[in-house]
Design a protein around this motif. Structure first.
Motif, PDB file in Angstrom:
ATOM      1  N   MET A  31     -58.567  -4.905   1.104  1.00  0.00           N
ATOM      2  CA  MET A  31     -59.543  -4.908   1.819  1.00  0.00           C
ATOM      3  C   MET A  31     -60.148  -6.408   1.932  1.00  0.00           C
ATOM      4  N   SER A  32     -59.456  -7.326   1.178  1.00  0.00           N
ATOM      5  CA  SER A  32     -59.804  -8.788   1.263  1.00  0.00           C
ATOM      6  C   SER A  32     -58.961  -9.564   2.425  1.00  0.00           C
ATOM      7  N   ILE A  33     -57.915  -9.034   2.585  1.00  0.00           N
ATOM      8  CA  ILE A  33     -57.284  -9.260   3.701  1.00  0.00           C
ATOM      9  C   ILE A  33     -57.805  -8.842   5.026  1.00  0.00           C
ATOM     10  N   ILE A  34     -58.210  -7.655   5.039  1.00  0.00           N
ATOM     11  CA  ILE A  34     -58.967  -6.954   6.156  1.00  0.00           C
ATOM     12  C   ILE A  34     -60.427  -7.793   6.590  1.00  0.00           C
ATOM     13  N   ALA A  35     -60.967  -8.088   5.530  1.00  0.00           N
ATOM     14  CA  ALA A  35     -62.132  -8.831   5.558  1.00  0.00           C
ATOM     15  C   ALA A  35     -62.153 -10.229   6.276  1.00  0.00           C
ATOM     16  N   SER A  36     -61.114 -10.907   5.736  1.00  0.00           N
ATOM     17  CA  SER A  36     -60.769 -12.299   6.114  1.00  0.00           C
ATOM     18  C   SER A  36     -60.456 -12.233   7.710  1.00  0.00           C
ATOM     19  N   VAL A  37     -59.081 -11.432   7.731  1.00  0.00           N
ATOM     20  CA  VAL A  37     -59.012 -11.281   9.229  1.00  0.00           C
ATOM     21  C   VAL A  37     -59.792 -10.973  10.205  1.00  0.00           C
ATOM     22  N   GLY A  38     -61.017 -10.013   9.987  1.00  0.00           N
ATOM     23  CA  GLY A  38     -61.920  -9.620  10.444  1.00  0.00           C
ATOM     24  C   GLY A  38     -62.869 -10.786  11.186  1.00  0.00           C
ATOM     25  N   GLN A  39     -63.139 -11.756  10.251  1.00  0.00           N
ATOM     26  CA  GLN A  39     -63.732 -12.891  10.608  1.00  0.00           C
ATOM     27  C   GLN A  39     -63.036 -13.786  11.582  1.00  0.00           C
ATOM     28  N   ALA A  40     -61.640 -13.828  11.360  1.00  0.00           N
ATOM     29  CA  ALA A  40     -61.006 -14.696  12.218  1.00  0.00           C
ATOM     30  C   ALA A  40     -60.918 -13.895  13.597  1.00  0.00           C
ATOM     31  N   ALA A  41     -60.876 -12.673  13.596  1.00  0.00           N
ATOM     32  CA  ALA A  41     -61.014 -12.042  14.777  1.00  0.00           C
ATOM     33  C   ALA A  41     -62.100 -12.220  15.687  1.00  0.00           C
ATOM     34  N   GLN A  42     -63.542 -12.366  15.018  1.00  0.00           N
ATOM     35  CA  GLN A  42     -64.500 -12.767  15.530  1.00  0.00           C
ATOM     36  C   GLN A  42     -64.559 -13.960  16.489  1.00  0.00           C
ATOM     37  N   VAL A  43     -63.923 -14.946  15.601  1.00  0.00           N
ATOM     38  CA  VAL A  43     -64.038 -16.221  16.184  1.00  0.00           C
ATOM     39  C   VAL A  43     -63.058 -16.288  17.719  1.00  0.00           C
ATOM     40  N   GLY A  91     -65.611 -13.685  -1.878  1.00  0.00           N
ATOM     41  CA  GLY A  91     -65.044 -13.754  -3.100  1.00  0.00           C
ATOM     42  C   GLY A  91     -65.389 -12.477  -4.015  1.00  0.00           C
ATOM     43  N   LEU A  92     -66.572 -11.969  -3.985  1.00  0.00           N
ATOM     44  CA  LEU A  92     -67.033 -11.072  -4.654  1.00  0.00           C
ATOM     45  C   LEU A  92     -67.054  -9.522  -3.832  1.00  0.00           C
ATOM     46  N   LEU A  93     -67.352  -9.660  -2.669  1.00  0.00           N
ATOM     47  CA  LEU A  93     -67.548  -8.238  -2.103  1.00  0.00           C
ATOM     48  C   LEU A  93     -66.049  -7.477  -1.980  1.00  0.00           C
ATOM     49  N   PRO A  94     -64.968  -7.898  -1.856  1.00  0.00           N
ATOM     50  CA  PRO A  94     -63.514  -7.300  -1.777  1.00  0.00           C
ATOM     51  C   PRO A  94     -63.521  -6.447  -3.185  1.00  0.00           C
ATOM     52  N   THR A  95     -63.556  -7.277  -4.105  1.00  0.00           N
ATOM     53  CA  THR A  95     -63.374  -6.808  -5.485  1.00  0.00           C
ATOM     54  C   THR A  95     -64.260  -5.714  -5.698  1.00  0.00           C
ATOM     55  N   ALA A  96     -65.699  -5.906  -5.504  1.00  0.00           N
ATOM     56  CA  ALA A  96     -66.819  -4.829  -5.569  1.00  0.00           C
ATOM     57  C   ALA A  96     -66.421  -3.754  -4.716  1.00  0.00           C
ATOM     58  N   ASN A  97     -65.673  -3.832  -3.613  1.00  0.00           N
ATOM     59  CA  ASN A  97     -65.133  -2.808  -2.877  1.00  0.00           C
ATOM     60  C   ASN A  97     -64.280  -1.603  -3.652  1.00  0.00           C
TER      61      ASN A  97
END
Length: 456
Positions: free
Chosen positions: A132-144, A317-323
């Motif tokens: 989930m952490s990887i997907i969240a980070s890649v999603g931000q890059a995809a936005q840019v 840092g907190l959201l994927p772990t919380a997910n």
């Protein structure tokens, strides 16, 4: 992570869909402006993509819960592909373009809900958190990437940009269809009722269960403050750019949060051990708004960008772990609906935060508004941290969800055809770790002090 074949396909397809979403935003916005020369209509074309989450996100997620997740993701991509091709037809009236764009964005909630519910069936234990952490980070890059590519291609030809967007959805649908195993829906027939009632059950599950409610408060609080620098970037650059070019000042402030989010997701998710990530949840929750409090001193746009990037880092840092905890506390048949509730709430929270701070900034200085808003965020996050459910409550919630799944298990995926040698025909199983073992290992992981996790 990338040794998991299905995960690779889901991640790649998701990146293509996200890039397509932002390509479409940039292309349609420019297309409408060129056709009408109306700033209001072009802004409406940009903002319309948020409406589905506000008017029907939880309901559409409930629809996704009823059907196999792979089929939902493929169908949504194909719907968007066709509608974007229609929008690309020259000479389309602007009202029809906006209507078609709205129809295309209606596919976003069920598609994302299905993806969120599918991941726990592919990844087990801490791999789910890292994935989930990887997907969240890649999603931000995809936005840019999507915005930059969309603006560049649309400047030459909005129609070409729309055709490229349609192609990204087609490839995404193909990847999901070929790379993800067919699994039956986790929602059992005995749980079927009226669609609105099923949607309401998603709300009751999230806000009626104490642990899930605490997770929702933490997530919504994080979104309430991290979005403000990005939302007020244009006004901040216009009023406080100093010697910096106003366009550059706006760009660095807007890009700061996504960049911080990418770094936070990758560094915390990849380099920090699971037990330490859980321990970091408490300080990161308070740190996110705390980093924005120094804006009270009216710093330069570059300093504002650095503070915003730090806030994005803490949130990521907190959201994927919380997910990871969020999906474990939920019984299998509620994941898509709960995702719809959380995603819709996040959209509403972010929109309200920008709207309220924007109204306040018309009467008071932007540094004062952002600084005091963030100070209130520190207090809210502190209360959320101190009121977090006890260790026994969290463990009991996980046990209850596991027990519900055991009492009413989802049927196993159909066996592969004889002679099939495609790994994508079968769900990925981790050697030596069945479902029960994965759940037990996860219970041992989340039982450490400070184990708060939130989910979106």
């Amino acid at each position: 992570m990338f040794a998991q074949r299905e995960y690779r396909f889901v991640l790649t397809a998701g990146v293509l869909s996200w890039v397509g979403d932002y390509l479409a935003k940039a292309a349609v916005t420019l297309l409408v402006y060129r056709e009408t020369e109306s700033v209001a209509l072009s802004a409406a074309a940009f903002a319309i993509s948020y409406l589905p989450w506000l008017v029907g996100g939880p309901l559409l997620a409930a629809v996704a819960e009823r059907h196999p997740h792979r089929a939902v993701m493929v169908t949504c991509d194909l719907i968007r592909m066709v509608l974007l091709l229609v929008i690309a037809v020259p000479g389309m009236p602007t009202p029809l373009v906006l209507a078609l764009l709205f129809a295309a964005t209606l596919a976003n909630p069920p598609s994302q809900a299905a993806r969120s519910a599918l991941l726990p069936r592919i990844l087990a234990g801490d791999r789910l958190v890292v994935g989930m952490s990887i997907i969240a980070s890649v999603g931000q890059a995809a936005q840019v990437v999507g915005y930059l590519a969309g603006a560049a291609i649309a400047a030459a030809s909005p129609v070409l940009a729309l055709l490229v967007t349609s192609a990204t959805y087609a490839v995404s649908a193909t990847l999901v269809r070929l790379g993800v195993a067919a699994r039956p829906t986790e929602m059992q027939a005995v749980h079927r009722s009226h669609l609105l009632r099923e949607t309401g059950e998603g709300f009751r599950m999230v806000f009626g269960q104490p642990v899930l409610r605490a997770i929702a408060i933490l997530v919504f609080s994080a979104m309430l403050f991290s979005i403000v620098p990005e939302g007020l970037a244009a006004a901040w650059a216009g009023q406080h750019a100093d010697d910096m070019d106003k366009g550059l000042a706006q760009a660095i402030i807007m890009a700061a949060v996504p960049v911080g989010y990418i770094l936070g997701g990758l560094i915390v998710g990849r380099l920090v051990a699971p037990a330490r990530r859980i321990a970091l949840m408490r300080p990161l929750a308070v740190l996110a708004p705390l980093l924005l409090v120094p804006t009270l001193l009216d710093p330069s746009p570059l300093v504002v960008a650095l503070l915003a990037a730090g806030c994005g880092f803490a949130v990521a840092g907190l959201l994927p772990t919380a997910n990871g905890l969020f999906v474990r506390v939920l019984p299998d048949g509620f994941r898509a609906r709960a995702f719809g509730v959380m995603a819709s709430g996040m959209q509403v929270i972010q929109g309200l935060a920008v709207l309220v701070t924007g109204v306040l900034a018309d009467r008071f200085s932007i540094p004062l508004v952002v600084g005091l808003w963030s100070s209130a965020g520190v207090l809210l996050m502190t209360v959320a941290v101190l009121s977090w459910p006890s260790r026994a409550s969290v463990d009991a919630a996980i046990e209850a969800a596991s027990g519900a799944d055991a009492r009413d298990p989802a049927p196993a995926p159909p066996a592969p055809r004889s002679g099939s040698d495609r790994p994508g025909d079968q769900p990925i199983d981790i050697p030596g770790e069945g479902q029960q073992g994965a759940q037990e290992r996860h219970r041992n992981t989340v039982s450490a002090p400070g184990r708060r996790r939130a989910g979106t």
